[in-house]
Design a protein around this motif. Structure first.
Motif, PDB file in Angstrom:
ATOM      1  N   GLU A   1      29.057-163.200 -24.809  1.00 60.13           N
ATOM      2  CA  GLU A   1      28.294-163.308 -26.052  1.00 60.13           C
ATOM      3  C   GLU A   1      27.681-161.951 -26.343  1.00 60.13           C
ATOM      4  O   GLU A   1      26.995-161.373 -25.494  1.00 60.13           O
ATOM      5  CB  GLU A   1      27.193-164.358 -25.966  1.00 60.13           C
ATOM      6  N   ILE A   2      27.955-161.437 -27.517  1.00 61.90           N
ATOM      7  CA  ILE A   2      27.452-160.134 -27.939  1.00 61.90           C
ATOM      8  C   ILE A   2      26.144-160.356 -28.682  1.00 61.90           C
ATOM      9  O   ILE A   2      26.084-161.146 -29.640  1.00 61.90           O
ATOM     10  CB  ILE A   2      28.492-159.425 -28.820  1.00 61.90           C
ATOM     11  N   VAL A   3      25.098-159.640 -28.241  1.00 63.89           N
ATOM     12  CA  VAL A   3      23.756-159.886 -28.779  1.00 63.89           C
ATOM     13  C   VAL A   3      23.168-158.579 -29.309  1.00 63.89           C
ATOM     14  O   VAL A   3      22.556-157.800 -28.571  1.00 63.89           O
ATOM     15  CB  VAL A   3      22.827-160.476 -27.700  1.00 63.89           C
ATOM     16  N   PRO A   4      23.342-158.301 -30.611  1.00 67.05           N
ATOM     17  CA  PRO A   4      22.772-157.085 -31.198  1.00 67.05           C
ATOM     18  C   PRO A   4      21.245-157.157 -31.230  1.00 67.05           C
ATOM     19  O   PRO A   4      20.661-158.254 -31.133  1.00 67.05           O
ATOM     20  CB  PRO A   4      23.354-157.065 -32.611  1.00 67.05           C
ATOM     21  N   PRO A   5      20.580-156.018 -31.383  1.00 67.69           N
ATOM     22  CA  PRO A   5      19.124-156.019 -31.515  1.00 67.69           C
ATOM     23  C   PRO A   5      18.674-156.946 -32.642  1.00 67.69           C
ATOM     24  O   PRO A   5      19.287-156.996 -33.708  1.00 67.69           O
ATOM     25  CB  PRO A   5      18.798-154.555 -31.834  1.00 67.69           C
ATOM     26  N   GLY A   6      17.626-157.702 -32.364  1.00 65.19           N
ATOM     27  CA  GLY A   6      17.099-158.643 -33.353  1.00 65.19           C
ATOM     28  C   GLY A   6      17.649-160.035 -33.226  1.00 65.19           C
ATOM     29  O   GLY A   6      17.149-160.962 -33.868  1.00 65.19           O
ATOM     30  N   GLU A   7      18.709-160.209 -32.403  1.00 57.36           N
ATOM     31  CA  GLU A   7      19.293-161.536 -32.224  1.00 57.36           C
ATOM     32  C   GLU A   7      18.989-162.066 -30.824  1.00 57.36           C
ATOM     33  O   GLU A   7      18.676-161.303 -29.906  1.00 57.36           O
ATOM     34  CB  GLU A   7      20.803-161.495 -32.461  1.00 57.36           C
ATOM     35  N   LYS A   8      19.088-163.379 -30.691  1.00 59.55           N
ATOM     36  CA  LYS A   8      18.852-164.022 -29.407  1.00 59.55           C
ATOM     37  C   LYS A   8      20.116-164.753 -28.967  1.00 59.55           C
ATOM     38  O   LYS A   8      20.844-165.302 -29.801  1.00 59.55           O
ATOM     39  CB  LYS A   8      17.680-165.000 -29.508  1.00 59.55           C
ATOM     40  N   PRO A   9      20.368-164.783 -27.667  1.00 61.24           N
ATOM     41  CA  PRO A   9      21.605-165.428 -27.184  1.00 61.24           C
ATOM     42  C   PRO A   9      21.417-166.916 -26.934  1.00 61.24           C
ATOM     43  O   PRO A   9      20.296-167.434 -26.930  1.00 61.24           O
ATOM     44  CB  PRO A   9      21.847-164.703 -25.854  1.00 61.24           C
ATOM     45  N   ARG A  10      22.528-167.574 -26.710  1.00 59.71           N
ATOM     46  CA  ARG A  10      22.516-168.934 -26.167  1.00 59.71           C
ATOM     47  C   ARG A  10      22.640-168.774 -24.655  1.00 59.71           C
ATOM     48  O   ARG A  10      23.731-168.515 -24.145  1.00 59.71           O
ATOM     49  CB  ARG A  10      23.682-169.748 -26.730  1.00 59.71           C
ATOM     50  N   TRP A  11      21.539-168.874 -23.954  1.00 60.06           N
ATOM     51  CA  TRP A  11      21.556-168.593 -22.517  1.00 60.06           C
ATOM     52  C   TRP A  11      22.444-169.600 -21.796  1.00 60.06           C
ATOM     53  O   TRP A  11      22.351-170.809 -22.045  1.00 60.06           O
ATOM     54  CB  TRP A  11      20.147-168.656 -21.949  1.00 60.06           C
ATOM     55  N   PRO A  12      23.319-169.137 -20.902  1.00 56.51           N
ATOM     56  CA  PRO A  12      24.173-170.057 -20.137  1.00 56.51           C
ATOM     57  C   PRO A  12      23.351-170.979 -19.240  1.00 56.51           C
ATOM     58  O   PRO A  12      22.211-170.673 -18.873  1.00 56.51           O
ATOM     59  CB  PRO A  12      25.045-169.110 -19.293  1.00 56.51           C
ATOM     60  N   LYS A  13      23.941-172.116 -18.898  1.00 58.66           N
ATOM     61  CA  LYS A  13      23.277-173.081 -18.021  1.00 58.66           C
ATOM     62  C   LYS A  13      23.418-172.711 -16.548  1.00 58.66           C
ATOM     63  O   LYS A  13      22.755-173.266 -15.687  1.00 58.66           O
ATOM     64  CB  LYS A  13      23.866-174.475 -18.246  1.00 58.66           C
ATOM     65  N   LYS A  14      24.314-171.780 -16.248  1.00 63.61           N
ATOM     66  CA  LYS A  14      24.558-171.340 -14.880  1.00 63.61           C
ATOM     67  C   LYS A  14      24.110-169.890 -14.755  1.00 63.61           C
ATOM     68  O   LYS A  14      23.742-169.256 -15.757  1.00 63.61           O
ATOM     69  CB  LYS A  14      26.050-171.454 -14.548  1.00 63.61           C
ATOM     70  N   PRO A  15      24.096-169.314 -13.548  1.00 64.28           N
ATOM     71  CA  PRO A  15      23.715-167.893 -13.410  1.00 64.28           C
ATOM     72  C   PRO A  15      24.546-167.005 -14.329  1.00 64.28           C
ATOM     73  O   PRO A  15      25.717-167.289 -14.604  1.00 64.28           O
ATOM     74  CB  PRO A  15      24.000-167.607 -11.936  1.00 64.28           C
ATOM     75  N   PHE A  16      23.936-165.932 -14.799  1.00 65.99           N
ATOM     76  CA  PHE A  16      24.596-165.084 -15.785  1.00 65.99           C
ATOM     77  C   PHE A  16      24.179-163.633 -15.597  1.00 65.99           C
ATOM     78  O   PHE A  16      23.231-163.315 -14.846  1.00 65.99           O
ATOM     79  CB  PHE A  16      24.269-165.553 -17.211  1.00 65.99           C
ATOM     80  N   VAL A  17      24.903-162.771 -16.288  1.00 58.85           N
ATOM     81  CA  VAL A  17      24.654-161.331 -16.245  1.00 58.85           C
ATOM     82  C   VAL A  17      24.305-160.864 -17.651  1.00 58.85           C
ATOM     83  O   VAL A  17      24.915-161.302 -18.629  1.00 58.85           O
ATOM     84  CB  VAL A  17      25.903-160.569 -15.731  1.00 58.85           C
ATOM     85  N   VAL A  18      23.323-159.976 -17.727  1.00 54.04           N
ATOM     86  CA  VAL A  18      22.985-159.308 -18.980  1.00 54.04           C
ATOM     87  C   VAL A  18      23.224-157.822 -18.773  1.00 54.04           C
ATOM     88  O   VAL A  18      22.756-157.238 -17.781  1.00 54.04           O
ATOM     89  CB  VAL A  18      21.516-159.542 -19.378  1.00 54.04           C
ATOM     90  N   LYS A  19      23.967-157.202 -19.675  1.00 56.05           N
ATOM     91  CA  LYS A  19      24.253-155.778 -19.565  1.00 56.05           C
ATOM     92  C   LYS A  19      24.430-155.180 -20.948  1.00 56.05           C
ATOM     93  O   LYS A  19      24.652-155.904 -21.927  1.00 56.05           O
ATOM     94  CB  LYS A  19      25.503-155.536 -18.714  1.00 56.05           C
ATOM     95  N   PRO A  20      24.341-153.865 -21.056  1.00 54.30           N
ATOM     96  CA  PRO A  20      24.549-153.238 -22.361  1.00 54.30           C
ATOM     97  C   PRO A  20      26.022-153.256 -22.745  1.00 54.30           C
ATOM     98  O   PRO A  20      26.900-153.171 -21.882  1.00 54.30           O
ATOM     99  CB  PRO A  20      24.045-151.806 -22.144  1.00 54.30           C
TER     100      PRO A  20
END
Length: 287
Positions: free
Chosen positions: A106-125
């Motif tokens: 899921e691509i999350v540009p500045p100003g937007e919020k993601p749909r967080w996964p229900k399982k462990p996840f990674v956030v990166k640029p």
């Protein structure tokens, strides 16, 4: 005929990390003189027959400047248009849309919020290298939100991907191609909790030679074909490519990243013929 090649590093690693040591004599055998230079140095890149991106690992912080430099360099491998597409991991969404089995993103540009996964996840640029700016989270919450907010505050787009637990036990497998043709593969263990290299540009990794299973190699081939289709080029136009794959929860191979810009090619963990194949591919680019 003597030809010249410049391998491109960066200010912190102007001569790379040593992985290409065996490539230099292989190129010399084919009549090439090879030198190294940081991409932002005063080197005369236009004078070389071919300029090969190797360790330009500081580009994420200066991407537009780096891309402008790429576009001004004649004889760049891989080409500037490939670099522009590949240095933003939003390309993963394009591969998914093309039907390539890949880790969901899921691509999350500045100003937007993601749909967080229900399982462990990674956030990166979305523009990043060496694991810098990447972090794993067990669940949604303040820590993940703060990490994404920090990326956004820097004007950077974030990526959210479900964490693939096979990374902990099997690592990633990197499938390498020269001139669009399979060369070799190696495994990578680079936990997000591992320390950074002394250069500060990438997380320390454990690498080992590997032979990809048939289904792994098939997905790697599909990914490379899809990328070339999206870019409107032939596979042979890519001097090098590396497809990084992991096993999903169901055991099927998934593309984690497709490295067409400046991937480490694992020569130190490849057979003795790999540097020769790379040298031949360099020559083919000039044919």
């Amino acid at each position: 005929m003597t030809r010249s090649a410049i391998f491109v590093g960066c200010a912190a690693l102007p001569e790379g990390d040593g992985d290409e040591a065996a490539v230099l004599p292989a190129l010399a055998d084919l009549g090439f003189t090879v030198s190294w230079a940081a991409w932002d140095s005063a080197a005369d890149f236009a004078s070389a027959d071919i300029v090969v991106l190797r360790a330009a690992w500081d580009y994420p912080e200066r991407r537009e400047e780096f891309l402008s430099w790429c576009e001004d360099v004649p004889g760049l491998s891989n080409p500037a248009a490939v670099v522009r597409w590949n240095t933003d991991k939003a390309y993963l969404g394009e591969l998914l849309d093309a039907g390539v089995p890949a880790v969901p993103v899921e691509i999350v540009p500045p100003g937007e919020k993601p749909r967080w996964p229900k399982k462990p996840f990674v956030v990166k640029p979305s523009v990043g290298a060496g694991g810098r700016g990447a972090a794993r989270f067990s669940s949604a919450g303040a820590d993940a939100e703060q990490h994404l907010r920090a990326l956004h505050d820097e004007g950077r787009t974030g990526l959210v991907q479900p964490y693939q637990s096979s990374v902990d036990t099997q690592g990633e497998i990197a499938v390498t191609y020269f001139g669009g043709v399979y060369s070799h593969a190696f495994t990578k263990f680079a936990p997000l909790e591992s320390s950074m290299d002394t250069s500060g540009l990438y997380r320390e990794e454990r690498l080992a030679a590997a032979v990809p299973a048939p289904e792994v190699r098939a997905v790697a081939e599909d990914a490379l074909d899809a990328a070339c289709g999206l870019l409107g080029i032939l596979r042979a136009e890519l001097l090098y490519a590396r497809v990084d794959l992991v096993r999903g929860d169901d055991g099927r191979p998934l593309v984690l990243e497709l490295e067409l810009t400046e991937p480490s090619l694992g020569f130190r963990h490849a057979d003795a013929g790999a540097p020769l194949r790379f040298a031949s591919a360099v020559r083919q680019q000039l044919a």
